[in-house]
Structures are given as structure tokens and as C-alpha cells.
Design a protein around this motif. Structure first.
Motif, mmCIF file in Angstrom:
data_model
loop_
_atom_site.group_PDB
_atom_site.id
_atom_site.type_symbol
_atom_site.label_atom_id
_atom_site.label_comp_id
_atom_site.label_asym_id
_atom_site.label_seq_id
_atom_site.Cartn_x
_atom_site.Cartn_y
_atom_site.Cartn_z
ATOM 1 N N GLU A 122 8.234 13.488 -1.504
ATOM 2 C CA GLU A 122 7.517 12.945 -2.656
ATOM 3 C C GLU A 122 7.961 13.627 -3.946
ATOM 4 O O GLU A 122 8.189 12.971 -4.972
ATOM 5 N N GLU A 123 8.131 14.935 -3.901
ATOM 6 C CA GLU A 123 8.512 15.686 -5.101
ATOM 7 C C GLU A 123 9.946 15.397 -5.532
ATOM 8 O O GLU A 123 10.324 15.654 -6.680
ATOM 9 N N THR A 124 10.753 14.857 -4.630
ATOM 10 C CA THR A 124 12.138 14.537 -4.974
ATOM 11 C C THR A 124 12.332 13.047 -5.239
ATOM 12 O O THR A 124 13.443 12.521 -5.160
ATOM 13 N N GLY A 125 11.205 12.355 -5.535
ATOM 14 C CA GLY A 125 11.312 10.980 -6.026
ATOM 15 C C GLY A 125 11.310 9.887 -4.988
ATOM 16 O O GLY A 125 11.760 8.768 -5.258
ATOM 17 N N ASN A 126 10.794 10.140 -3.796
ATOM 18 C CA ASN A 126 10.703 9.126 -2.751
ATOM 19 C C ASN A 126 9.268 8.627 -2.626
ATOM 20 O O ASN A 126 8.321 9.322 -3.005
ATOM 21 N N LYS A 127 9.093 7.437 -2.073
ATOM 22 C CA LYS A 127 7.759 6.851 -1.894
ATOM 23 C C LYS A 127 7.652 6.209 -0.512
ATOM 24 O O LYS A 127 8.643 5.690 0.023
ATOM 25 N N GLY A 128 6.443 6.230 0.033
ATOM 26 C CA GLY A 128 6.157 5.509 1.264
ATOM 27 C C GLY A 128 5.310 4.288 0.950
ATOM 28 O O GLY A 128 4.255 4.411 0.330
ATOM 29 N N ILE A 129 5.785 3.108 1.343
ATOM 30 C CA ILE A 129 5.082 1.856 1.050
ATOM 31 C C ILE A 129 4.910 1.060 2.340
ATOM 32 O O ILE A 129 5.848 0.938 3.144
ATOM 33 N N ILE A 130 3.708 0.513 2.539
ATOM 34 C CA ILE A 130 3.468 -0.404 3.650
ATOM 35 C C ILE A 130 3.350 -1.814 3.090
ATOM 36 O O ILE A 130 2.491 -2.092 2.243
ATOM 37 N N TYR A 131 4.223 -2.689 3.547
ATOM 38 C CA TYR A 131 4.163 -4.099 3.181
ATOM 39 C C TYR A 131 3.540 -4.873 4.338
ATOM 40 O O TYR A 131 3.804 -4.589 5.502
ATOM 41 N N LYS A 132 2.728 -5.852 4.011
ATOM 42 C CA LYS A 132 2.100 -6.690 5.040
ATOM 43 C C LYS A 132 2.720 -8.083 4.961
ATOM 44 O O LYS A 132 2.580 -8.765 3.953
ATOM 45 N N GLU A 133 3.388 -8.463 6.032
ATOM 46 C CA GLU A 133 4.059 -9.751 6.044
ATOM 47 C C GLU A 133 3.549 -10.597 7.212
ATOM 48 O O GLU A 133 3.152 -10.054 8.250
ATOM 49 N N PRO A 134 3.537 -11.916 7.064
ATOM 50 C CA PRO A 134 3.084 -12.770 8.172
ATOM 51 C C PRO A 134 4.043 -12.710 9.352
ATOM 52 O O PRO A 134 5.250 -12.488 9.182
ATOM 53 N N PHE A 135 3.493 -12.905 10.554
ATOM 54 C CA PHE A 135 4.334 -12.953 11.749
ATOM 55 C C PHE A 135 5.164 -14.227 11.782
ATOM 56 O O PHE A 135 6.343 -14.206 12.098
ATOM 57 N N GLU B 112 0.840 -1.204 0.000
ATOM 58 C CA GLU B 112 0.000 0.000 0.000
ATOM 59 C C GLU B 112 0.871 1.249 0.000
ATOM 60 O O GLU B 112 1.672 1.452 0.911
ATOM 61 N N GLN B 113 0.703 2.075 -1.041
ATOM 62 C CA GLN B 113 1.444 3.324 -1.078
ATOM 63 C C GLN B 113 0.699 4.369 -0.256
ATOM 64 O O GLN B 113 -0.509 4.522 -0.371
ATOM 65 N N VAL B 114 1.454 5.094 0.577
ATOM 66 C CA VAL B 114 0.843 6.079 1.468
ATOM 67 C C VAL B 114 1.481 7.440 1.240
ATOM 68 O O VAL B 114 2.579 7.556 0.678
ATOM 69 N N ALA B 115 0.779 8.472 1.684
ATOM 70 C CA ALA B 115 1.288 9.836 1.535
ATOM 71 C C ALA B 115 2.507 10.053 2.431
ATOM 72 O O ALA B 115 2.569 9.545 3.556
ATOM 73 N N ILE B 116 3.487 10.798 1.905
ATOM 74 C CA ILE B 116 4.669 11.178 2.672
ATOM 75 C C ILE B 116 4.835 12.695 2.535
ATOM 76 O O ILE B 116 4.135 13.323 1.736
ATOM 77 N N PRO B 117 5.736 13.306 3.313
ATOM 78 C CA PRO B 117 5.930 14.749 3.178
ATOM 79 C C PRO B 117 6.147 15.168 1.726
ATOM 80 O O PRO B 117 6.846 14.498 0.967
ATOM 81 N N LYS B 118 5.531 16.279 1.372
ATOM 82 C CA LYS B 118 5.531 16.738 -0.024
ATOM 83 C C LYS B 118 6.933 16.892 -0.575
ATOM 84 O O LYS B 118 7.221 16.541 -1.739
ATOM 85 N N LYS C 208 4.927 -3.607 7.672
ATOM 86 C CA LYS C 208 6.321 -3.188 7.537
ATOM 87 C C LYS C 208 6.362 -1.887 6.747
ATOM 88 O O LYS C 208 6.124 -1.868 5.537
ATOM 89 N N ALA C 209 6.653 -0.796 7.433
ATOM 90 C CA ALA C 209 6.626 0.530 6.815
ATOM 91 C C ALA C 209 7.982 0.835 6.183
ATOM 92 O O ALA C 209 9.020 0.747 6.848
ATOM 93 N N MET C 210 7.965 1.210 4.894
ATOM 94 C CA MET C 210 9.208 1.426 4.164
ATOM 95 C C MET C 210 9.203 2.770 3.438
ATOM 96 O O MET C 210 8.215 3.132 2.790
ATOM 97 N N LEU C 211 10.311 3.486 3.555
ATOM 98 C CA LEU C 211 10.539 4.665 2.723
ATOM 99 C C LEU C 211 11.448 4.228 1.582
ATOM 100 O O LEU C 211 12.576 3.779 1.810
ATOM 101 N N ILE C 212 10.949 4.341 0.361
ATOM 102 C CA ILE C 212 11.720 3.962 -0.822
ATOM 103 C C ILE C 212 12.393 5.217 -1.355
ATOM 104 O O ILE C 212 11.740 6.102 -1.922
#
Length: 457
Positions: free
Chosen positions: A93-106, A84-90, A427-431
Motif C-alpha cells: 500500500e505504501e508503495t502505491g498499490n491497491k486491492g480492489i474487488i470487482y463484482k461481475e455477473p456469472f 470495493e477497495q480492501v486492505a492489502i499488506p502495508k 474478481k479480486a484485483m491487485l492494482i
């Protein structure tokens, strides 16, 4: 060495292969569960009747609800699994970064089920766990031996041991299981045992969902439709002979309608179960003689306005209404978990709400009213897991409504998306942009740090 160590290790090693993270593995497990239930529906229903004389509707309920949950996950699994892509600071985002939430089993998950719905409340958590990609070890209630034996026979026929396995037995078996470092534990049962499970989980910092119980309040105000209210309370309280964690635990009825309420409630119970409920095919039995004796001990003869009879050897307690009850009565000192219903009278909604919210939080609560102001006040003031307005119990059947407790009634929610999320690590990731330079490293002297940090705002 723990007698269940090898069973646990088998699932753990399999989990390390990452096979459970695939869509195909998860769908395969859901299909196997569906097949097990549909191919053995009659024998499952017979087992429920053997263990405590569950009537046909309550038998089928335990099959159809898990099948409905399987259907939900099969239809929504790809969407639930998708990153799931989520909003990150503008600036980022404008400089080519993305916020992604991955869901993984425990990982390896222990599911401990209760006796009152020994199929439904064992399999529903397992369905959510498997959909989320977790291998599962099932521990059915030993107090429903026929159902437990059936699971012990069927699970190896439909599942590979590294995916789903089963352990039966009593307290000693649970104690041994709880010594293992599970990645997640899902427990449904009493608050007392819930505390034991949580203490054991804390030793390994294992996350838990605890579905417990409590004294579920029901309020009937002077605007309520009494014919609707009495039928839904009578059924909600007496199904499974009152042995379900969301049953109305006691009723507060407004003084203006109290006598009318009692008269109609008596008629409703007789309509459902007849003049002699012991002969009714629609009334389950208590799970044990001990529990029949315990519940019968709450009956105060001079307060009985409906029912009052019991047969300990037959594990039978008649649907009983105690009126007028007070908080000093034995029936109101704990969760009843049986077909004895205390009814109290009130005159001021705010006064009784103030009493209710100072009691341990409950898994459910109900209010019957046509007065929206009263409804809003009650719902806003009282904390509980979930419930209904002008209905009882049905909220726990709907996959879009997260089901679970709060405080003394438990922690964590499941059903539908909530179940998938509960059994998944988010699992929250900044790409990051691989070519973006942020000069925020020492030495700081002479650098425009504020300018570089502006991308985070």
C-alpha cells in the motif's frame, strides 16, 4: 440438438455484449419485474387460489415479498455494484498499490422454482440474478399449472427474450435444461431433486445455490411463553398446509409443560381454522392427491390429539398433532411437508440437542425460551440454515438476513446483499504501481530477496 439450445444461445450471445453489466440494464429489468407484479397482482392471486386454494394472506405474501426485494435492490444497486477497495499488506500500500474487488455477473442463469410458493420462490432468485447482471431462464413448477401458464403468458410481454425467458413442462424439460452449460443454477425444491441438479451442474462445473429442506426442529422449554409459542408454531406449521421448507417439522416440549402445551396448541389451531378446518378459507390444500395420501399415511390414530381427518380426493389433510411421538413413528422418518405435526417430550436439553445434531442438517430451527443459557446452548450446538428464537418462519422475509441451507438442506445464501453476492463473481484485483521496481526475478544469486519481499508483509 437440445431443444432449448437456441434459447440458451440467444441469452449467451447477448451476455457477451456486456450490456447486462450496466446499471441501466439492471434497473430496467427490476422495473419490468415490478410492473409485471403490480399490474397483474389480482390474476396472480387468483392463479394461486386455483392451483391449491391458497388463502388471501398467503397469496399477497407471494407478491409483496418480491416487491420488497425489488425495492431493496433498486435502492442499493449502485452501492452493491461499486468496486470495493480492501486492505492489502502495508508495504504494498505504501508503495502505491491497491486491492480492489470487482463484482461481475456469472452469465446465463437457470432458476428452477418449486410449487409451494410458485411466484415468490421463482422470482426472488431471479431478482437477485438480474440485479447482479445475469440473463435468466425461468423454470416454474409444472405442479402449479395455472401459475406456470400465467408466467408463460406474461414473461414475453414484459421482457426481451435475451434478458428473461421461460420454459414450462415436467421432468423431461428440466432434464433437457440441465444438459446445457449454464453459468449458474439456482434450484429450490427437495433434497432428492437437488442431488440430481448438482450432479448435472458438476458436468459443466456450474456453480449452484440449492435451497432444499429437511426436518426442522422446534424446542419449547419450561420457561417459554406458551400462548406465544403455540400460536406461532400452529401458524408456522400449517400455513400453505405445511408445504413450506421452513415449517416446524417436529416439536420437542419439556415434560413439565407438555400437557399444557398440547391443550393450548389444540385451542390455537381451532381458533385459526375452526372446528372443521376443511371449511376454513384460510387453509390451503395439498398440491396433489398423491401428496395428500402420503401425508395422511403418517397419521397414527391412537396418537392424534388434534385433527386427524383427511379427504384424499379433495387434497385435504386436517391440521393434525401427534402426541406423544417417537423417532420410530412414520411421520419422523422424513420431511413431512404437510399439516401433520409430531410432538415429543424431553427432560434434558443437552440430551435432545445431541440427538438433533446427529440428524441431517435442516433448513431451519426454532427455540421458544426465556432462558438465555438454553438459547445459547442450542444455537451453538445445532447447525442449520437459519431460524428464530421465540418466533417461527419470519426470518425468511428479511432482506438483511441471508437465507439458505447447509448440508442436506442445501448450500448458498440469498436475499438482499447476500443474494447479489451469491450471483456475482468476486474478481479480486491487485492494482500495481506501474513505476515500482521489485527485483524478485531470477537469477537470484547476489540479490537481497528478503528486502524486496518485505513489501508483502
Amino acid at each position: 440438438m437440445n431443444k432449448y439450445q437456441s434459447l440458451f444461445d440467444t441469452q449467451k450471445e447477448f451476455f457477451y455484449t456486456d450490456a447486462t453489466k450496466t446499471y441501466e440494464w439492471r434497473m430496467d429489468q427490476l422495473n419490468r419485474l415490478e410492473k409485471m407484479l403490480t399490474e397483474n397482482q389480482e390474476v396472480f392471486c387468483q392463479a394461486l387460489k386455483t392451483d391449491f386454494n391458497k388463502p388471501p394472506f398467503e397469496q399477497l405474501f407471494e407478491i409483496t415479498v418480491p416487491l420488497g426485494n425489488i425495492k431493496y435492490y433498486k435502492e442499493n444497486l449502485r452501492k452493491l455494484m461499486a468496486p470495493e477497495q480492501v486492505a492489502i499488506p502495508k508495504g504494498l500500500e505504501e508503495t502505491g498499490n491497491k486491492g480492489i474487488i470487482y463484482k461481475e455477473p456469472f452469465g446465463v442463469t437457470l432458476v428452477i422454482g418449486p410449487f409451494n410458493a410458485p411466484i415468490l420462490l421463482l422470482l426472488d432468485p431471479a431478482i437477485a440474478a438480474l440485479a447482479a447482471g445475469n440473463p435468466v431462464i425461468l423454470k416454474p413448477a409444472n405442479t402449479t399449472p395455472t401459475v406456470a401458464a400465467l408466467f408463460q403468458d406474461l414473461i414475453p410481454k414484459y421482457f426481451e427474450p435475451e434478458a428473461v425467458n421461460i420454459v414450462t413442462g415436467g421432468r423431461e424439460g428440466i432434464t433437457a435444461l440441465l444438459e446445457l452449460p449454464f453459468d449458474f443454477i439456482f434450484f429450490t425444491g427437495s433434497s432428492a431433486v437437488g442431488k440430481v441438479v448438482m450432479r448435472a451442474a458438476a458436468e459443466n462445473l456450474t456453480p449452484v445455490v440449492l435451497e432444499l429442506g429437511g426436518q426442522n426442529p422446534t424446542v419449547v422449554d419450561e420457561s417459554a411463553n406458551l400462548d406465544i409459542a403455540v400460536d406461532r408454531i400452529a401458524w408456522g406449521h400449517n400455513a400453505i398446509s405445511g408445504q413450506w421448507c421452513i415449517a416446524p417439522g417436529y416439536v420437542y416440549v419439556h415434560e413439565k409443560i407438555a400437557d399444557d402445551f398440547i391443550a393450548r396448541l389444540k385451542t390455537s389451531i381451532q381458533k385459526m381454522y375452526g372446528e372443521n378446518p376443511q371449511e376454513s378459507p384460510d387453509l390451503a390444500r395439498m398440491i396433489s392427491e398423491h401428496d395428500a395420501e402420503r401425508v395422511a399415511s403418517y397419521i397414527i390414530p391412537e396418537k392424534v390429539v388434534v385433527g386427524g381427518r383427511f379427504d384424499i380426493k379433495a387434497r385435504y389433510v386436517e391440521p393434525t398433532v401427534l402426541y406423544p411421538s417417537t423417532w420410530e413413528d412414520p411421520a419422523l422418518q422424513q420431511e413431512i411437508f404437510g399439516p401433520v405435526l409430531p410432538v415429543m417430550v424431553y427432560s434434558d436439553l443437552k440430551e435432545i440437542t445431541n440427538i438433533i445434531k446427529r440428524k441431517p442438517k435442516s433448513l431451519a430451527a426454532y427455540i421458544f425460551s426465556k432462558n438465555q443459557e438454553n438459547i445459547d446452548y442450542f444455537l451453538n450446538s445445532v447447525s442449520f440454515g437459519g431460524g428464530c428464537v421465540n418466533q417461527t418462519n419470519l426470518h425468511c422475509w428479511i432482506d438483511s438476513l441471508p437465507f439458505g441451507g447447509v448440508g442436506y438442506a442445501g448450500m448458498g445464501k440469498y436475499y438482499g446483499k447476500a443474494g447479489f453476492d451469491a450471483l456475482s463473481n468476486t474478481k479480486a484485483m491487485l492494482i500495481g504501481n506501474p513505476d515500482l521496481e521489485l527485483d524478485v526475478f531470477p537469477p537470484y544469486e547476489g540479490k537481497d530477496i528478503a528486502k524486496n519481499l518485505s513489501v508483502f508483509s
